[in-house]
Design an enzyme around this catalytic site. Structure first.
Site, PDB file in Angstrom:
ATOM      1  N   ASP A 123       0.864  -1.160   0.000  1.00 50.27           N
ATOM      2  CA  ASP A 123       0.000   0.000   0.000  1.00 50.27           C
ATOM      3  C   ASP A 123       0.907   1.218   0.000  1.00 50.27           C
ATOM      4  OD1 ASP A 123      -2.984   0.373  -0.006  1.00 50.27           O
ATOM      5  OD2 ASP A 123      -2.374   1.916   1.416  1.00 50.27           O
ATOM      6  N   PHE A 157       3.112   6.326 -13.465  1.00 49.78           N
ATOM      7  CA  PHE A 157       1.666   6.208 -13.261  1.00 49.78           C
ATOM      8  C   PHE A 157       1.315   6.922 -11.973  1.00 49.78           C
ATOM      9  CE2 PHE A 157       3.683   2.603 -11.284  1.00 49.78           C
ATOM     10  CZ  PHE A 157       2.983   2.378 -10.109  1.00 49.78           C
TER      11      PHE A 157
END
Length: 194
Positions: A70, A150
């Site tokens: 994460d 990204f």
């Protein structure tokens, strides 16, 4: 022979990045590769809680040794936003472009543009849990630059660099990035076990 290890994601960019870092010792499988098409709960309140929750879900439901990550972008001037909500900052149905534009809009009058990316990786092997962390400090740019990368890459420039993450090659980014550092710690651990 390469050992199978599940990375709890279907994000093609993350998979490509991680596979290029790991090399040939491990066969990194995606959620799609193991037939997992469920929404994995992400109710943790910290990056570590969310990474552990994702890895445990795959281990419990599918039986594979697994790691999950994460990542959060923590912006000082915004009190730590977007943080654990980085992927859904502009709303649950929004994409990276919408997230970036929301962040740029909120930052438009801020003088302090300091920020950091942090990645936490949770690895579950058998009954054992390990976590690994990587962080990189930098600034939020005033506009997007570059076409690579990204997520928030086009608006994040690491300290001591003239380029945003989106202007770097994959190799350049992996050498210094938060995910690269966390993955390096994971790989060092895996290699010590061999």
């Amino acid at each position: 022979m390469a050992k199978d290890l599940v990375f709890a994601t279907n994000n093609k960019h993350k998979l490509q990045e991680v596979r290029s870092i790991v090399g040939e010792d491990y066969n990194i499988l995606s959620l799609d590769d193991i037939g997992c098409h469920e929404d994995i709960p992400e109710t943790g309140r910290t990056l570590q809680e969310k990474a552990i929750q994702k890895a445990r879900f795959i281990k419990d439901r599918y039986g594979y040794d697994c790691f999950a990550d994460d990542t959060g972008l923590i912006v000082e001037a915004l009190g730590g936003e977007p943080g654990v909500y980085s992927a859904r900052y502009a709303g649950p149905e929004c994409d990276a472009e919408a997230n970036m534009y929301k962040l740029l809009w909120k930052m438009h009058e801020e003088k302090d543009r300091s920020a950091r990316f942090t990645t936490v990786i949770a690895l579950i092997e058998g009954d054992t849990l390990h976590t690994f962390e990587g962080t990189i400090e930098g600034d939020i740019l005033e506009e997007k630059t570059g076409r690579g990368g990204f997520g928030y890459d086009p608006i994040f420039r690491p300290y001591n660099s003239s380029f945003s993450f989106a202007e770097m090659s994959a190799e350049q980014k992996n050498a210094i990035s938060h995910r690269g550092k966390a993955m390096a710690a994971l790989i060092a651990y895996l290699q010590r076990k061999q």
